[in-house]
Structure formats: C-alpha cells, structure tokens
Write an enzyme that holds these catalytic residues in place. Structure first.
Site: not given
Ligand code: NOJ
Length: 759
Positions: A288
């Site tokens: 993430d």
């Molecule tokens: C943080 C989020 O937790 C995740 O779900 C997302 O895909 C990523 N950022 C990218 O935006």
C-alpha cells in the site's frame, strides 16, 4: 450431546507446505524464456527499477514522495506509474519507457478503479447489498472496459477486507462482514476485471487488498493496530482474499496494519507461508501507499532495515515510497539481500507485463477511438442505474407508505435532493460528479398528477470543525445563505403543504472511506434537528439515506414511517431512487453488514459465538448489556420489499449426510403481497458441537428468486460436507461429524430451521 470425532484434514497440514510443481505449459514456457532472456540483459539497478511504483499526475492519497518521475522512467528506474490516465498522458509516459530507455520495458499503469472508472456504480458496500454477483461482475467488467480505454492496465480493487466495525470509514469500500458473501463478491470482481484473457485490450490486472486484516483495526480507527487469533483469521477474515487468489487475481496489495506484531509488508508468514505456499499465489505483491516507509514509524527499523524486511517477506513492488530504489542496491552490495531475491521480484513484475501483452504492444490501452466508444456509453449508464436500484435496502416501510403515489403531494426535503457531488461517493477518482444525475433532476422528468415541492431544510454539515476537515478533500460543504433556523422553518412550511415528506439525509461522501473513521455513527445533530421538526408536522416521513457505513438509527426507526438506504448510488443514483420511490422498481437489497442500535454494541455481527452464558433476559449472569438489547437494529441479510414473502418449512432430502454424499434443502417461497418482487433466499448453517466453538449461524448459500403476486417457487440448495468445513484448533481444514441446523429465510434472523447429521 456427544463431542464429534475429528475427521482427517481435508486440505492442508501446516508445516508441510510442499506443493506439487505443476507442469509448465507451452505458453508459460514461452513466457519464462522471454522473461529470462530479458533479465539476463538487465543491470541490478534496472531490475530494482522494476520494483518501483511512483505516483504522478492527478491526485494522491498521501504525501507525494516520488520526485522527478519522468527522469527516473528514462533511466529505467520505474516499473509502473500510479495515478496517470487518459490516452494522451499514458502514451506520453509509455513512449518514454519504450523509446528512451535502454531495454524498452513498458510500464504498468495503475489506478484506484474501485466502483467504476468514469461511469460510477454504487459504492462497494452498496453493490454488495445487491447480493447479485453476476451484476457485480458486470460492473467490474464495465469498469475494466472504461479504465483500459483510458490508458490503465491495473486496478487496485477488489477490496475484500471483512469489516465488523462500522466506525471504520473504509467499510464503504468492501462487501461487509461475511466471509461467504465476501468471497463470492471477490471472485466476481476479479473475473470481471481480468476477464478470461489478460491479453485482450479491455481486460486489466486486478489487485486484491488489503492483505491482510485491515478491516479489523482496533476501535474502528483507520490504520490502527489489528490483533487476532490465527483461527479467526483462517475462518473469518482470510476467505475472501483466498477466494480472489483462487479466481486468479494477478496482484495482491499488502495492508498498512500489523499482523501478529509484524507489519503486513514485512510479514514473512503472511507473504510466504500463507499467500504463496498455502494458497499458491503466483503473481506479485504491491505494498500500500508508502507502507514500507511507514514501518519505520511502526517501529521495526530504519529505512534500510524496513526495505530489507519487505523484500524478504517478500513484497515485490514499492508503492510511492521509493525505499526499494534507495536501499536495495546497497543492501545487495552488503550481502544483506541476495540477487536471487531481487530477480524473483523483478521476474514476477515482468511476467505480469508479459501476461498483459505489453511487450507485444505497449500502446494497447491508448486508443482514442476506444476511449470515445467505451466511456460512459448508454449501456454502462443503464447498468449503473440497475446497480443503484439493486443496491438499495428498504429498512422499514410502515403502513406501506412506499411506494409513493403520483396522486399525492410530496415534499422532497434535504440537502441531498439536489446534490450531485455526494452521489458518486468516495474513491470515484476519475468520476465526474457533474455527470451524476441528481434526485431533483430525475424528479423534474417525472410526470405526477399532484405537485411536488422542495426545501433544503438544513446544511449537510453545520459543524465548522468537521467542515474544515472535509473541505480540503473535495467535500464542497458550504453554509446556505439562510440561517439553520430559517431553513428548518421553510422545510416545515413545505412539509405542511404536502401529504408525505421524503427527507434526503446522510453523510457527505468524505465522512466514509479512507481516514474517515467516526466514533459516533448517527446522523449529524443538525440533520436530526430537521427530522425532529418535520416529525412535529405529523406527516408521514420517508427517510432516504445516502451514506457509506451502517448508521445508528434507533430514533429514526421509531419515528420515521419508512427508511430507504441508498448508499452513494453513483452516476445514475437520482433516476434509480425516483424509480424506487414511485414503485417503478421494487427494492430488493439485503444488508451485507449489521446496523447496530448504538456504538456501544460494536463489534456486532450475526455469525458470533454462543458463549458459555448465552443471552437470557431473565438471568442476570448472562452475556448482555444493562442498557441495550443484544439484537441489532437491522440484522445482516435484512431488507424489505414493497411486496411480502412467506417461507414454507425446510424439506431435507435426508436426515443424514455421508462424507462423500450430498443433501438438498428445499423451501417454497411465496409472494404474499401485491407487487412483483425479488427475494434473496439465504441459507445458514449451525454446527452444534465442534472440537472448537462454532458460530451460531454461518451463511452458506443464497439464491435470488423473482415472484409475481401470489406466485410460489421452490428454491433448492445442495449441501455437501465441503460446505461444512472450517479450520480447527490445529488450523486444519476439516468437517466434523455431528448435528447441524440449517436455516433458510429472508435474513440472518430467520428461525426457519431443520436438522441433519453429518456422519
Ligand atoms: C491507500 C489505500 O489504502 C489503498 O486502498 C489505495 O489503493 C492506495 N492508497 C492507492 O491509492
């Protein structure tokens, strides 16, 4: 009752993970040869470059760490780009990669295509309330068609985190609390995005997230610690991730949280033992957003150490944080990370590119012609409307106040009647709210015999501190020129002119989603004031809700005539809501997440354990509260229709089930009301005695049936011993002989029951 004997483990023995090596098929052999040959030409730096996923372009969900992305692309230090789309923008960067780098390796283009790309469907929690996996698959397919026509080849979806705490804002992004329903939806979405052939120009890589347990953050506070037993992980939280892997998902995203004290992105047990050895995952894991860097704050080491632990877990791609490109070259030089570990990560990423066909045609997703044809075409808008209708859940409908009669004077009141921004909800990055059709726009097209009226009634949010938190992130919350008191006065006058009041209230979209946890999940106080004033008029009130989580609605349940949950319905929310309100469509959604009575009951979920002192209202020392019942306000699986359904007794094909046999459970469902309607018939099982304690009910099947007034249909489910398997105390997947209850009904609260024995 006798304790059941334990059966031979049906699937895995922890500790002996040896997996049969599948034979390499010719296509795979060609890929291996290609990737191997390419990697032989790559320098260590270029290999590490493939593990780098910087963000560039339109929007971000955290601090921008990636600097000078274009220069890095040209140096071969980028494997994929995140947050760039449109044929023009993607072509520009792809050209850089394939014409200006030494080895001409194309880039991946990833984006959060969560509930539609340009045509926005209801938020995932809403979609899951449809229990219509075929339709959900179509929405993912439509999203992939649009995304792939907009330059993208990778979506960070589906989010399958089991969520039992509605304070957590991200419950809006998933399929709710149930492992079985969640697994069916995970499969449908992966198949929808990836189709049957990733080489096509309209299929994209899916990414199941957030592995693992992100939905169990303590106190519902985003990014918070999670901690649970492994038996709970395997039985309750892992199934949807595993279902996505079984459906062939190409990529996995590691979660922000820790698991067993080790952040997911450095968690070897999770990434190696569970994901690859036990589940056989063959794709790559992306972290993430800056999750590797965040392990410094988690407290497991400095930048160098967290990069080392991440690549050894392993996770292969570093989203935005750039610690891999900064630290891995040095770590290899020092002998702390092996070239083989870098090679393995690089290979998996190149394989994904190969599977997409990017080496054959790096520009396959940048056709302007396909962009014009695919984006927001009529077919997708029709699907968006159908999805919005099927997602709505009728929570209450006293005296059949709904559907509305076109002969009656209706007052449409509330800040969401004319609203477009909130309809598309959170995580609708490429969606344009101005393309969303509001309730009012849809009403203006509606022909009714009696007039209808409008009053705003209140601001969506009055609380300045809250507004200041939400507005910098696009909430567009403004105070009306009229004072709150004047707005209420006007609303009451409008209500007094009408026969029925329909109040549109809820959460502005920014109150759910990422970093949007709440400790109080009721309607905001200013909205409650409006409802109380409307109630004083004595008119029947229909409350139409737009929100991203289960809310506490005890007062509303007592005082409103009807409550319709519409979530954030997407581009076509307005027409869908108007069709449902006026009875042109009959609501059929069923909750995928329990609505508690108050926050103190959380976590509250239907598939709980019995405890040693189950609830007995007449006994003091039983498991209960002094101040609230144990029951939810609206249980999992609940959802009304304009018609009514009755269920006959459950007919079992036998009283016993052999370990190699099967059993059918049949029930007759009858439409006992006046409208044609669709019912989701739900099958639950209770395993009465186990070597470990078992939930009081577990969803094991569901089936949708459409019935005309007066019509009956038989619905049959097949139960096999496989359906009764669970992870025992040794984490072996087993079924155990003994007595089972089977329940079939219209919600998890059903008591329509039969009994059988597994031999
Ligand atoms: C943080 C989020 O937790 C995740 O779900 C997302 O895909 C990523 N950022 C990218 O935006």
């Amino acid at each position: 009752m006798q304790m059941k004997r334990m059966m031979v483990p049906a699937m895995l023995l922890l500790g002996s993970f040896a997996m049969a090596q599948p034979k390499t098929n010719p296509a795979q052999a060609r890929m291996n040869t290609f990737v191997q040959a390419l990697m032989q030409k790559m320098t260590l730096e270029e290999k590490i470059g493939q593990l780098n996923l910087p963000s560039i372009g339109f929007d971000v969900t955290g601090p921008v760490v990636s600097q000078g992305v274009e220069e890095k692309i040209k140096k071969g230090l980028v494997g994929g780009v995140f947050n760039t789309f449109t044929p023009v923008a993607v072509r520009k960067l792809q050209e850089m990669a394939v014409t200006q780098t030494r080895l001409k390796i194309p880039l991946l283009f990833g984006y959060d295509v969560i509930h539609g790309h340009r045509t926005i469907f209801p938020i995932p929690l809403g979609l899951s309330a449809s229990w219509d996996t075929a339709m959900i698959r179509l929405t993912a397919r439509a999203a992939a068609e649009e995304a792939s026509a907009d330059g993208l080849n990778w979506t960070f979806s589906p989010m399958v985190d089991i969520a039992r705490d509605p304070r957590w804002g991200r419950v809006s992004e998933g399929a709710g609390e149930d492992p079985f329903l969640g697994s069916q939806i995970a499969k449908a979405m992966v198949k929808g995005y990836q189709g049957d052939d990733l080489k096509k120009d309209n299929t994209i890589l899916a990414c199941v997230k957030h592995f693992a347990l992100y939905g169990a953050s303590e106190a519902g506070r985003d990014y918070n610690t999670t901690d649970m037993s492994r038996i709970r992980m395997y039985n309750e939280y892992f199934p949807p991730y595993k279902a996505a892997i079984d459906a062939g998902v190409a990529t996995v995203m590691s979660s922000f949280n820790e698991v067993d004290g080790v952040p997911a992105s450095a968690n070897k047990w999770l990434m190696t033992d569970v994901l690859r050895k036990q589940w056989g995952f063959k794709g790559f894991v992306v972290t993430d957003y800056t999750a590797i860097n965040e392990m410094i704050a988690h407290g497991i080491g400095d930048g160098k150490e967290v990069a080392r632990r991440a690549i050894k877990a392993p996770v292969e791609m570093d989203m935005v944080g750039e610690l891999f490109i900064q630290q891995l070259p040095g770590l290899v030089k020092e002998g702390k990370v092996s070239v083989a570990e870098i090679d393995n990560a690089c290979r998996l990423i190149l394989e994904a590119k190969y599977k997409l066909g990017l080496f054959e045609d790096p520009y396959k997703y940048v056709s302007e012609e396909r962009n014009r044809r695919e984006i927001m075409n009529d077919q997708k808008k029709m699907l968006a409307k159908e999805a919005a209708i099927k997602s709505m859940v009728l929570l209450k409908n006293e005296n059949n106040v709904l559907p509305l009669s076109a002969e009656k004077k209706i007052a449409f009141i509330g800040p969401l009647v004319k609203n477009q921004r909130d309809l598309i909800g959170n995580w609708s990055g490429a969606g344009d709210y101005k393309q969303a059709v509001s309730v009012w726009q849809a009403l203006e097209r509606k022909i009714t015999a009696a007039p209808f009226y409008y009053a705003k009634g209140c601001n969506l949010v009055d609380d300045e501190a809250l507004k200041n938190k939400l507005n910098p992130h696009g909430a567009m919350l403004e105070a009306d020129v009229q004072s709150p008191e004047a707005l209420i006065r006007e609303a009451v006058e409008t209500a007094n002119k009408s026969d029925v009041v329909v109040a549109f209230l809820g959460e502005p979209f920014g109150m759910s989603g990422e970093a949007a946890s709440r400790s109080d999940i009721g309607l905001l106080p200013n909205q409650q004031r409006l409802l109380k004033a409307l109630k004083e008029t004595g008119k029947p009130i229909v409350l139409v809700l737009m929100n991203g989580r289960p809310l506490t609605l005890s007062w509303e349940d007592e005082n409103m005539s009807a409550i319709l949950e519409t979530w954030y319905g997407g581009t076509m929310a307005g027409p869908a809501i108007v069709d449902v309100l006026y009875g042109e469509a009959n609501p059929s959604g069923k909750l995928s997440m329990t609505f508690p009575r108050n926050v103190g009951q959380i976590p509250l979920y239907y598939n709980h354990k019995n405890t040693g002192r189950p609830l007995d209202e007449n006994q003091k020392y039983t498991s209960k509260y002094l101040d609230v019942s144990n029951e939810p306000l609206y249980p999992f699986g609940h959802g009304l229709s304009y018609t009514s359904f009755s269920y006959g007794d459950i007919m079992l094909s036998g009283k016993t089930l052999g370990v190699t046999g099967k059993l059918t459970a049949t029930v007759t469902v009858t439409n006992t009301g006046k409208y044609k309607g669709e019912e989701t018939v739900q099958l639950y099982v209770r395993d009465l005695v186990g070597t470990v304690t078992r939930p009081v009910k577990e969803l094991k099947g569901f089936s949708k049936v459409t019935l005309a007034p007066g019509e009956s249909k038989k619905v049959t489910f097949t139960i096999t011993p496989d359906d009764l398997k669970f992870y025992n105390g040794d984490l072996q997947l087993v079924h155990e002989p003994g007595e089972y209850h089977v329940f079939i009904g219209g919600s998890s609260a059903t008591s329509n029951k039969a009994t059988f024995t597994l031999r």
